[in-house]
Design an enzyme around this catalytic site. Sequence first.
Site, mmCIF file in Angstrom:
data_model
loop_
_atom_site.group_PDB
_atom_site.id
_atom_site.type_symbol
_atom_site.label_atom_id
_atom_site.label_comp_id
_atom_site.label_asym_id
_atom_site.label_seq_id
_atom_site.Cartn_x
_atom_site.Cartn_y
_atom_site.Cartn_z
ATOM 1 N N GLU A 184 33.794 26.420 19.324
ATOM 2 C CA GLU A 184 35.131 26.623 18.772
ATOM 3 C C GLU A 184 36.069 25.829 19.672
ATOM 4 O O GLU A 184 36.289 26.186 20.821
ATOM 5 C CB GLU A 184 35.507 28.104 18.791
ATOM 6 N N ASN A 218 26.167 54.094 8.330
ATOM 7 C CA ASN A 218 26.068 55.482 8.806
ATOM 8 C C ASN A 218 27.329 56.302 8.583
ATOM 9 O O ASN A 218 27.500 57.366 9.180
ATOM 10 C CB ASN A 218 25.663 55.512 10.287
ATOM 11 N N ASP A 264 32.711 30.613 21.620
ATOM 12 C CA ASP A 264 34.121 30.974 21.566
ATOM 13 C C ASP A 264 34.944 30.141 22.560
ATOM 14 O O ASP A 264 34.596 30.077 23.745
ATOM 15 C CB ASP A 264 34.224 32.461 21.932
ATOM 16 N N ASP A 298 27.920 47.790 10.553
ATOM 17 C CA ASP A 298 26.911 47.822 11.622
ATOM 18 C C ASP A 298 25.720 46.934 11.267
ATOM 19 O O ASP A 298 25.646 46.371 10.166
ATOM 20 C CB ASP A 298 26.482 49.275 11.908
ATOM 21 N N ASP A 306 30.466 55.934 9.473
ATOM 22 C CA ASP A 306 31.536 56.098 10.476
ATOM 23 C C ASP A 306 32.725 55.175 10.188
ATOM 24 O O ASP A 306 33.659 55.082 10.976
ATOM 25 C CB ASP A 306 31.005 55.893 11.905
ATOM 26 N N ASP A 341 28.826 49.207 6.315
ATOM 27 C CA ASP A 341 28.590 50.386 7.163
ATOM 28 C C ASP A 341 27.373 51.133 6.619
ATOM 29 O O ASP A 341 27.289 51.384 5.410
ATOM 30 C CB ASP A 341 29.845 51.265 7.127
HETATM 31 C C1 NOJ Z 1 38.587 32.995 19.355
HETATM 32 C C2 NOJ Z 1 38.032 34.055 18.468
HETATM 33 O O1 NOJ Z 1 37.645 33.481 17.263
HETATM 34 C C3 NOJ Z 1 39.104 35.101 18.317
HETATM 35 O O2 NOJ Z 1 38.793 36.044 17.338
HETATM 36 C C4 NOJ Z 1 39.324 35.740 19.654
HETATM 37 O O3 NOJ Z 1 40.408 36.623 19.561
HETATM 38 C C5 NOJ Z 1 39.626 34.702 20.734
HETATM 39 N N1 NOJ Z 1 38.786 33.539 20.648
HETATM 40 C C6 NOJ Z 1 39.420 35.290 22.094
HETATM 41 O O4 NOJ Z 1 38.064 35.497 22.325
#
Ligand code: NOJ
Length: 623
Positions: A323, A88, A269, A94, A90, A86
């Site tokens: 993924e 700043n 993802d 970031d 908060d 971080d």
């Molecule tokens: C896989 C991601 O790595 C995870 O963190 C996320 O919750 C789910 N996909 C949904 O996007």
Amino acid sequence: MTSLRFLLVFAILSSLPGRGLQIADFRSQIFPGTNADVQSEIANLNSSAPDPVTQDIPAPHLINGYEPKWWKEAVVYQIYPRSFQDSNGDGIGDLPGITSRLDYLQKLGVNVIWLSPHFDSPNADNGYDIRDYRKVMKEFGTMADFDALLAGIKQRHMRLIIDLVANHTSDEHQWFVESRKSKDNPYRDYYIWRPGKVGKDGKLGPPNNYPSYFFGSAWQYDEPTKEYYLHYFAVKQPDLNWDNPKVRGEIFSIMKFWLDKGVDGFRMDVIPLVSKPPGLPDLTPEQLHDPSNLWANGPHRDEYLQEMNREVLSKYDDMSVGEAIGINLNEETKLVDDRRHELNMIFNFDAVRINRDGKQFIPFTLPALKAIYAEHARVLGKHDWDTVFLANHDNPRLVSTFGNDSPQSRVPSAKLLATLLLTMRGTPFLYQGDELGMTNYPFKAIGEYDDIEARNGYRDEVKTGNVSEAEYLANLSKMSRDNARTPMQWSPTANAGFTTASAKPWLAVNPNYKTINAEQATTDPDSIYNYTRALITLRAKTPAFVYGDYQDLDPQHPRVFAYTRTLGDEKYLVALNLSDEPVAYTLPEKLLSGKLVTGNFGKQEDGASVLHLQGWDSRIYKQ
Ligand code: NOJ
């Protein structure tokens, strides 16, 4: 005459990326100016490079049958921006915070950074619910901060891949805001809408029995149009309809936007989930136990990935890693075989989830883990490429899960795991803090968790009486994603130097930060950090660890993992004792250890047939 012929042969060979010359070529391609250590290692290697004339020249530009690529030779470091640094006060990490830590990463030697989502998001799932793909999350900074981060990465000769979350968006994304307004809205078909089904009880219910990964039904009723929308993850994460060419076009244009800015690729993802099962029929009871495999093998998945490759990926010198939830090893080549032009590599979950049965934590054996790596080496050929990882932001801490995080064993076991990751086949992905041996957090109560998955599970399992609170919490404390998301431990000062002393970090700092932190680790020559750093340097100068063949020497041994990596006449033996107990280990097939390159406890035993390994001993020998 002889010397003329020699010169001629040499000139021809010099123009080929042949074996004797490839070390320089190989590294300048991949590591166009890595840190000073690596550069000097490269110089050493070159000075002792074998005479090209006397070398066997393999097929042009292939190394052991593999096409060399920068992303095959990279060591990737994942940053979860919310928890990294971080700047700043908060309490939330970031982008300027990350920029301020780039020297730390460069010194570690990693050459690619994977940044978990940094886009505008209401944070139902910490950024994996994107509201605007072309904007930076306000807690993380501005686009100017992103540009500064990217420039800082490039200046240090590293690369950046970003997290493309394209199976779903946030329900606050403008497309969804429009889509839910009316059935004839131009954005209606950007998402998956279905009328409800009247159940046996006469009540209107969801269109089918799909469960969400985050508990409850995967369908959400929406009052304005009285239909349900599909969400494989949270209610606030509606799935996009990839069967609509306009959706694919939008995603490809977003990808180009970031690539044109200079990012070097994407982690994608849950990408295999984009093609939905035709007709969306109910799951069978067996499929209900784990629908991922069905969901990941939709009929258009490869067609859409090939289109993405043709339209976007093939036009840049980029890296793509999917993924691949739900993809098993035999299906993996469909996505990563380079002749099919889909993705460079995927995350296959066989190893990292070896300790899971659905959402339950189960023990695993070393032979079972070894069998996974052996199978990967058997099934994935020279046109495929693998990843190697045992942790990320969705899994508990590396050392707490695969090692032993007790005070005596934490350091050696974390070093052993780093050795495994950095000498195994495939591009290694390290997760932030694992280079410090950060551990699971001592969670006690549900109120300490932030993760939507943990909280929804509590609501659906404990509140309904399905599972006792004690059992749920015991399981969760070992496997919760929040274990990996506690703030990075930079120093022994308040809040571990993650944020200012007076700020409240968004997730509690692990109380062990006073002893486990980067300040300590970077100054201690025997730290996990410095060991990992040396291993990264070693990998960078040792093509055998990248392109070499893999052989498990002793698949059934319950405690020792011994394998070789071989490239031409270069052979390395890796011997790891994954247990607390010492083992007198006799190398199989009359093998002798060779010359120690590095070891966890400094014991040499060069040329030995029996290695006296201490608990969590890890050694690399050159044979
Ligand atoms: C896989 C991601 O790595 C995870 O963190 C996320 O919750 C789910 N996909 C949904 O996007």
